[in-house]
Write a protein that holds these residues in place. Structure first.
Motif, PDB file in Angstrom:
ATOM      1  N   MET A  57       0.852  -1.196   0.000  1.00  0.00           N
ATOM      2  CA  MET A  57       0.000   0.000   0.000  1.00  0.00           C
ATOM      3  C   MET A  57       0.883   1.240   0.000  1.00  0.00           C
ATOM      4  O   MET A  57       1.133   1.868   1.031  1.00  0.00           O
ATOM      5  N   LEU A  58       1.386   1.572  -1.192  1.00  0.00           N
ATOM      6  CA  LEU A  58       2.342   2.670  -1.352  1.00  0.00           C
ATOM      7  C   LEU A  58       1.976   3.508  -2.571  1.00  0.00           C
ATOM      8  O   LEU A  58       1.393   2.995  -3.525  1.00  0.00           O
ATOM      9  N   LEU A  64       7.803   0.301  -4.169  1.00  0.00           N
ATOM     10  CA  LEU A  64       6.595  -0.460  -4.445  1.00  0.00           C
ATOM     11  C   LEU A  64       6.923  -1.619  -5.389  1.00  0.00           C
ATOM     12  O   LEU A  64       6.499  -2.760  -5.171  1.00  0.00           O
ATOM     13  N   LEU A  65       7.694  -1.349  -6.437  1.00  0.00           N
ATOM     14  CA  LEU A  65       8.090  -2.387  -7.391  1.00  0.00           C
ATOM     15  C   LEU A  65       8.990  -3.418  -6.729  1.00  0.00           C
ATOM     16  O   LEU A  65       8.861  -4.624  -6.975  1.00  0.00           O
ATOM     17  N   GLY A 105       3.458   3.154   4.014  1.00  0.00           N
ATOM     18  CA  GLY A 105       4.349   4.276   4.221  1.00  0.00           C
ATOM     19  C   GLY A 105       5.070   4.249   5.547  1.00  0.00           C
ATOM     20  O   GLY A 105       6.175   4.787   5.679  1.00  0.00           O
ATOM     21  N   ALA A 106       4.462   3.605   6.563  1.00  0.00           N
ATOM     22  CA  ALA A 106       5.084   3.546   7.883  1.00  0.00           C
ATOM     23  C   ALA A 106       6.181   2.498   7.964  1.00  0.00           C
ATOM     24  O   ALA A 106       7.088   2.604   8.790  1.00  0.00           O
ATOM     25  N   SER A 107       6.115   1.470   7.118  1.00  0.00           N
ATOM     26  CA  SER A 107       7.075   0.368   7.217  1.00  0.00           C
ATOM     27  C   SER A 107       8.072   0.289   6.072  1.00  0.00           C
ATOM     28  O   SER A 107       9.056  -0.448   6.155  1.00  0.00           O
ATOM     29  N   VAL A 108       7.834   1.048   4.989  1.00  0.00           N
ATOM     30  CA  VAL A 108       8.690   0.901   3.818  1.00  0.00           C
ATOM     31  C   VAL A 108      10.130   1.307   4.103  1.00  0.00           C
ATOM     32  O   VAL A 108      11.082   0.790   3.503  1.00  0.00           O
TER      33      VAL A 108
END
Length: 474
Positions: A57-58, A64-65, A105-108
């Motif tokens: 969820m980005l 993301l890829l 977004g919090a974990s990426v």
């Protein structure tokens, strides 16, 4: 079938070629593969294994890829989630898909960039589930389209031949990566031939033209709304777009005048295609170098069969109107945990699209109507039932109907019609506030009309054509 879009199956000659970039990161094929391996180790350390599902969820970005590929490296599937979803919408997809890990977004920021080499050798089969792409249906609850690597490989081969993708191509990605169009046409197809990809996080007309001038892409894929914004720019807004050999338009109907306006202003051909998530992405496209027929979405892409079917299941000859049906290795495995919906869509061996079309003598398809009650807002599929379910949560609402209203920019926008229960009053502002909490912005009705009684057809169902006609006459 070769799965050369996977980093561990690419030719070694790709290693030092430019692979992918966004506004913060630029990677060669070797560096991208290293990022994927590192992320896969990270996922494995959190319990992800073969057969699992990873939710991503980005917004559009290289990570993301990387996350999608890292899931595949472990034999897991990925389900991309619209990052603008409400908690309720995202929660349904996460729960329904059975995701064991969510990358957001919090974990990426936790994703490592250097691998330690601790994973076993990769093993990817064509039958391994690759993507769970969620699409709404007539029931109003989004359902997971199951796409395996065989589906992706077939789609990429079909698209690669259809657009003559080469190693020296460069795709500019502007569509959101929770769409299978962006994943297949803009990401995996160039990856399969050693071409390069530049990722834009969002679309802005002037910035988009600046990106073309700066990055020199050879093609891009977009929706009609984007092209409408581009041709609406003042004449003094100019950019060097000579690197673009063609552009693709899809996801929603577009008037022939728009194609002519794009080609007249920018000089590159704009080809229209047609497809759906259940067919992995695209099934027809006007040829890049051949005859393009305005008003059609082109002939079937290589490796696919597109036909017109009558209600009795008979295939119809050229010129006859009926349901568009599709066959090919690109057709989905089915809907996750929805055997009845799968049987309804695939039961006779054809993918039933729910769209009405006509094939001409040359095999070019023209879409003339929709069977399914779908609104297409600027390329985004919106199913009224999902919105109606939210509206029915109000105790004062007796009946709710959502239809597509005409809009000069987006083509269609959702408009709601409500009737109140006896002796009740509907607070329109409260209704809209509730829908904004439950639904993504694009699904929130632009207007709510309260009628004493909603019109009915002879069998007692709400007469949506009458409601559409009412809007068209306003």
């Amino acid at each position: 079938m070769t799965l050369t879009y996977l980093p561990w199956m690419r030719p070694s000659s790709y290693d030092e070629r430019p692979c992918v970039r966004d506004d913060r990161t630029e990677l060669t094929y070797r560096a991208f593969a290293e990022r994927v391996e590192a992320a896969a180790e990270h996922f494995a350390g959190r319990g992800v294994g073969r057969g699992d599902v990873v939710a991503v969820m980005l917004p559009n970005q290289v990570e993301l890829l990387v996350a999608i590929m890292a899931a595949w490296r472990l034999g897991a599937a990925a389900t991309p989630i619209n990052p603008t979803f409400t908690a309720a919408e995202a929660g349904h997809q996460i729960s329904d898909s059975g995701a064991v890990l969510v990358v957001d977004g919090a974990s990426v920021g936790e994703l490592p960039t250097v691998a330690s080499g601790g994973l076993p050798a990769p093993s990817t089969d064509a039958g391994d589930l690759a993507l769970l792409v969620y699409t709404s249906g007539s029931t109003g609850r989004p359902k997971g389209v199951m796409l395996d690597h065989g589906n992706l490989g077939a789609m990429i081969a079909s698209m690669r031949e259809g657009i003559h993708a080469q190693a020296d191509d460069h795709c500019l990605l502007v569509l959101p990566l929770f769409h299978v169009n962006a994943i297949c046409v803009s990401f995996l197809t160039p990856m399969s031939v050693g071409a390069q990809l530049s990722v834009l996080q969002r679309f802005h007309p002037v910035e988009f033209l600046g990106a073309i001038e700066r990055l020199r892409p050879t093609y891009f894929s977009a929706v009609p709304t984007i092209y409408s914004h581009l041709v609406a720019l003042p004449e003094e807004v100019r950019a060097d777009v000579s690197s673009v050999r063609f552009a693709i338009c899809g996801a929603a109907p577009a008037p022939p005048e728009l194609f002519a306006a794009v080609e007249r202003r920018f000089g590159f051909p704009l080809v229209e295609g047609y497809g759906l998530s259940e067919g992995t992405c695209a099934s027809t496209c006007n040829p890049v170098d051949g005859v393009r027929k305005p008003g059609t979405v082109g002939p079937a892409l290589p490796g696919q069969l597109v036909a017109i079917m009558a209600p009795d299941g008979m295939l119809l000859p050229a010129g006859e109107r009926g349901e568009v049906v599709i066959k090919g290795a690109n057709v989905m495995r089915g809907y996750l945990n929805r055997p009845e919906a799968t049987a309804e869509t695939l039961g006779d061996g054809w993918l039933h699209t729910g769209d009405v079309g006509i094939l001409d003598e040359d095999g070019y398809l023209r879409i003339v109507d929709r069977i399914k009650d779908m609104i297409i807002r600027g390329g985004e599929n919106i199913y009224p039932k999902e919105i109606e379910n939210v509206l029915h949560a109000f105790p004062e609402v007796l009946e709710a109907a959502v239809v597509g209203g005409p809009d000069p920019t987006y083509g269609e926008v959702p408009v709601a019609f409500l009737s109140p229960r006896p002796d009740a009053t509907i607070d329109v502002d409260a209704v809209l506030a509730h829908t904004r909490e439950q639904l993504t912005k694009i699904k929130v009705p632009v207007a709510v009309h309260v009628l004493d009684v909603l019109p009915k057809n002879p069998v007692g169902k709400i007469d949506k054509p009458a409601l559409r006609a009412r809007l068209a006459g306003e």
